[in-house]
Write an enzyme that holds these catalytic residues in place. Sequence first.
Site, PDB file in Angstrom:
ATOM      1  N   LYS A 177       0.919  -1.206  -0.017  1.00 41.43           N
ATOM      2  CA  LYS A 177       0.151   0.089  -0.020  1.00 41.43           C
ATOM      3  C   LYS A 177       0.842   1.083   0.035  1.00 41.43           C
ATOM      4  CE  LYS A 177      -1.972   2.995   1.944  1.00 41.43           C
ATOM      5  NZ  LYS A 177      -1.722   4.328   1.659  1.00 41.43           N
TER       6      LYS A 177
ATOM      7  N   GLY B 133       6.027   5.293   8.846  1.00 44.65           N
ATOM      8  CA  GLY B 133       5.266   6.623   8.735  1.00 44.65           C
ATOM      9  C   GLY B 133       5.517   7.216   9.668  1.00 44.65           C
ATOM     10  N   SER B 134       4.561   7.999  10.275  1.00 46.83           N
ATOM     11  CA  SER B 134       4.533   8.784  11.228  1.00 46.83           C
ATOM     12  C   SER B 134       4.034   8.061  12.485  1.00 46.83           C
ATOM     13  CB  SER B 134       3.724   9.935  11.147  1.00 46.83           C
ATOM     14  OG  SER B 134       2.462   9.365  11.175  1.00 46.83           O
ATOM     15  N   THR B 135       4.697   8.500  13.576  1.00 42.27           N
ATOM     16  CA  THR B 135       4.436   8.037  14.980  1.00 42.27           C
ATOM     17  C   THR B 135       2.840   7.801  15.219  1.00 42.27           C
ATOM     18  OG1 THR B 135       6.458   8.672  15.785  1.00 42.27           O
ATOM     19  CG2 THR B 135       5.097   8.131  17.501  1.00 42.27           C
TER      20      THR B 135
ATOM     21  N   GLY C  88       1.338   5.217  13.208  1.00 42.27           N
ATOM     22  CA  GLY C  88       1.951   3.800  13.778  1.00 42.27           C
ATOM     23  C   GLY C  88       1.152   3.396  14.996  1.00 42.27           C
TER      24      GLY C  88
ATOM     25  N   GLU D 280       8.196   1.228  11.781  1.00 39.93           N
ATOM     26  CA  GLU D 280       9.521   2.069  11.541  1.00 39.93           C
ATOM     27  C   GLU D 280       8.747   3.806  11.591  1.00 39.93           C
ATOM     28  OE1 GLU D 280      12.392   1.496  11.752  1.00 39.93           O
ATOM     29  OE2 GLU D 280      12.195  -0.854  11.198  1.00 39.93           O
TER      30      GLU D 280
ATOM     31  N   CYS E  57      13.849   9.883   7.820  1.00 40.62           N
ATOM     32  CA  CYS E  57      13.367   9.755   9.396  1.00 40.62           C
ATOM     33  C   CYS E  57      14.400   9.768  10.116  1.00 40.62           C
ATOM     34  CB  CYS E  57      12.556   8.601   9.162  1.00 40.62           C
ATOM     35  SG  CYS E  57      13.548   7.246   8.617  1.00 40.62           S
TER      36      CYS E  57
ATOM     37  N   GLU F 217       9.533  16.315  15.383  1.00 40.56           N
ATOM     38  CA  GLU F 217      10.196  16.048  13.887  1.00 40.56           C
ATOM     39  C   GLU F 217       9.469  16.978  12.995  1.00 40.56           C
ATOM     40  OE1 GLU F 217       8.813  12.477  11.820  1.00 40.56           O
ATOM     41  OE2 GLU F 217      10.803  12.222  11.552  1.00 40.56           O
TER      42      GLU F 217
HETATM   43  P1  NAD Z   1       1.903   8.872   7.547  1.00 44.92           P
HETATM   44  O1  NAD Z   1       1.908   8.237   8.991  1.00 44.92           O
HETATM   45  O2  NAD Z   1       0.960   9.901   7.340  1.00 44.92           O
HETATM   46  O3  NAD Z   1       1.429   7.855   6.242  1.00 44.92           O
HETATM   47  C1  NAD Z   1       2.261   6.814   6.108  1.00 44.92           C
HETATM   48  C2  NAD Z   1       1.446   5.771   5.349  1.00 44.92           C
HETATM   49  O4  NAD Z   1       0.430   5.210   6.382  1.00 44.92           O
HETATM   50  C3  NAD Z   1       0.756   6.072   4.127  1.00 44.92           C
HETATM   51  O5  NAD Z   1       0.754   5.202   3.113  1.00 44.92           O
HETATM   52  C4  NAD Z   1      -0.693   6.516   4.438  1.00 44.92           C
HETATM   53  O6  NAD Z   1      -1.715   6.301   3.553  1.00 44.92           O
HETATM   54  C5  NAD Z   1      -0.831   5.171   5.598  1.00 44.92           C
HETATM   55  N1  NAD Z   1      -1.800   5.927   6.624  1.00 44.92           N
HETATM   56  C6  NAD Z   1      -2.351   6.891   7.058  1.00 44.92           C
HETATM   57  N2  NAD Z   1      -3.295   6.943   7.879  1.00 44.92           N
HETATM   58  C7  NAD Z   1      -3.517   5.523   8.193  1.00 44.92           C
HETATM   59  C8  NAD Z   1      -4.239   4.762   9.029  1.00 44.92           C
HETATM   60  N3  NAD Z   1      -5.155   5.342   9.843  1.00 44.92           N
HETATM   61  N4  NAD Z   1      -4.163   3.449   8.952  1.00 44.92           N
HETATM   62  C9  NAD Z   1      -3.412   2.944   7.961  1.00 44.92           C
HETATM   63  N5  NAD Z   1      -2.530   3.592   7.362  1.00 44.92           N
HETATM   64  C10 NAD Z   1      -2.476   4.822   7.287  1.00 44.92           C
HETATM   65  O7  NAD Z   1       3.366   9.102   7.352  1.00 44.92           O
HETATM   66  P2  NAD Z   1       4.019  10.064   6.170  1.00 44.92           P
HETATM   67  O8  NAD Z   1       3.619  11.484   6.243  1.00 44.92           O
HETATM   68  O9  NAD Z   1       3.613   9.504   4.812  1.00 44.92           O
HETATM   69  O10 NAD Z   1       5.478   9.756   6.161  1.00 44.92           O
HETATM   70  C11 NAD Z   1       6.233  10.562   7.095  1.00 44.92           C
HETATM   71  C12 NAD Z   1       6.702  10.256   8.364  1.00 44.92           C
HETATM   72  O11 NAD Z   1       7.045   8.661   8.218  1.00 44.92           O
HETATM   73  C13 NAD Z   1       7.903  11.005   9.168  1.00 44.92           C
HETATM   74  O12 NAD Z   1       7.186  10.901  10.497  1.00 44.92           O
HETATM   75  C14 NAD Z   1       8.903   9.846   8.881  1.00 44.92           C
HETATM   76  O13 NAD Z   1       9.839  10.177  10.002  1.00 44.92           O
HETATM   77  C15 NAD Z   1       8.345   8.615   8.731  1.00 44.92           C
HETATM   78  N6  NAD Z   1       9.458   7.686   8.336  1.00 44.92           N
HETATM   79  C16 NAD Z   1       9.929   6.659   9.228  1.00 44.92           C
HETATM   80  C17 NAD Z   1      11.144   5.834   8.507  1.00 44.92           C
HETATM   81  C18 NAD Z   1      11.551   4.735   9.247  1.00 44.92           C
HETATM   82  O14 NAD Z   1      12.263   3.889   8.824  1.00 44.92           O
HETATM   83  N7  NAD Z   1      11.783   5.036  10.320  1.00 44.92           N
HETATM   84  C19 NAD Z   1      11.344   5.951   7.226  1.00 44.92           C
HETATM   85  C20 NAD Z   1      10.628   6.979   6.435  1.00 44.92           C
HETATM   86  C21 NAD Z   1       9.712   7.870   7.059  1.00 44.92           C
END
Ligand code: NAD
Length: 483
Positions: free
Chosen positions: A178, A230-232, A235, A253, A287, A385
């Site tokens: 996804k 993605g974001s905390t 997560g 992550e 990240c 962040e």
């Molecule tokens: P995000 O959490 O908004 O979205 C990430 C993914 O989750 C997207 O595909 C989104 O469609 C999906 N998503 C959103 N809401 C959801 C829900 N309720 N249920 C299931 N899936 C959902 O994050 P973002 O803005 O795309 O990415 C930026 C963040 O990712 C930053 O905080 C960054 O630090 C983190 N990040 C972490 C790593 C790592 O490996 N630790 C790597 C890259 C980015």
Amino acid sequence: MSSFPWSGSNLPKQLFINNENSKKLEVYNPKDGSLLANDVALAGENEVDAAVAAAEAAFPAWKKISAAERRNLLLKLADLIEENSDKLAELTRLSLGAPFASFGSHEIKGTSEAYRYFAGWCDKFAGESYPQDDGFLKIVRNEPLGVTAGIVPWNGPTATAALKSAPALATGNCFILKPSEKTPFGALAFGSLIKEAGFPPGVFQVLSGDGSTGALLASHMKVRKISFTGSTATGRKIQEMAAKSNLKRITLELGGKSPAVVFDDANLENAIFWCVNAICGNTGQICFAASRVYVQEGIYDKFLEGYKKAMEERAKTIGDPDAAETLMGPIVDKLQFDRVSGFLERGRNQGTLLIGGSRVGDQGYFIEPTIFADVPEDAEICKQEIFGPVAIVNKFKTEEEIIAKANDTEYGLMAGVFTQDINRALRLSSEFDSGMVGVNCVSLAFLTTPFGGTKQSGTGRENAIHVLRQYTEPKTIMVNMTY
Ligand code: NAD
């Protein structure tokens, strides 16, 4: 030659399971805010159910095929990605804005390398056995979980997809990808490459969509594992959905606010090189970017002078991501641009703005590399962040003081220490509460070593043998040898 049909003028927009949905995604180009497409498929409940059912149906045969066959399929996919790397990088660049000369080429190379690396593991992730000294031979098998899914962010769309799908497939799982709603094209284009590589139907599928699609996967009763980057905040929701549905396994992550600590005896040029790359790479949308830089008082003025100069030089490479000479592109979209701009605005009242702090040009979402100095430890820009090219630089005196400050965060992804004193470097490496530590380097990762964070930076690890354990369940078989 692969029959790769996609390009900037022929964008892939359909789900790989070829279903339709009335709801569609809009995707924009961050270099000028223009609409790239308003009809990219958004997978809803029916599509998610169809993909999960196809994966379930494919799983029994897939887990039984030989390791050599799995390896060859992954290697073939890697070859096809490499063959089409310029076009795939273009598909990502259109909506992420990452220039090819910097992040774009790096990301796509990392994508094919990940498939190759995990292809190599297919026949090497052996189980264990323990002798029958007590009358029982014990065998431990690494069993695949079944239907697994990866939910990935926009900032490294193809590489994060590969880091999840490759180990899942290598260990005999079926996988549903996804991608982020902001950057779906590279992942959707994978569809034709997966087919061309020869994967059986249902083994590796792609469902574009937004958070609602991710939530359907995270709460699905037949999905056995979610690997999320993605974001905390998201997560946390995924963990909750996993717990409330079928207790599916999760890897998270998440974000970071990583410190880089520069001691008086550090090689100045080297420390500046890494600290600038850490916060300017992918326009700070990484990240594990070292976004808090702590410099010991004896070297502080000199470091700052060099750091400012190098960041100003980097600012000169901001431009059209499609131009060959551009190294720094825009922030991914208006939402993120407004978010980063908000931090810049409020940051002026929290610390001393040394350089940057503003938008570049009046079109698209470009932001200057920015340094704030003398920022109180509890200030918002020191704690949260930002996910843009924005660094905090603070002065410190003692080792004890800096260990406390470096660890005073709810994140724990990466930390860096710059010093010529090996004992100090190792002391700090042990004291940092983070999943990864760089000594005389920072904000880097390798396929061969675990990647991930402590505290609210996540749970579980990617890469190396560690991720294979996250996609398998150990099964113990006890054989009565006296019978
Ligand atoms: P995000 O959490 O908004 O979205 C990430 C993914 O989750 C997207 O595909 C989104 O469609 C999906 N998503 C959103 N809401 C959801 C829900 N309720 N249920 C299931 N899936 C959902 O994050 P973002 O803005 O795309 O990415 C930026 C963040 O990712 C930053 O905080 C960054 O630090 C983190 N990040 C972490 C790593 C790592 O490996 N630790 C790597 C890259 C980015």
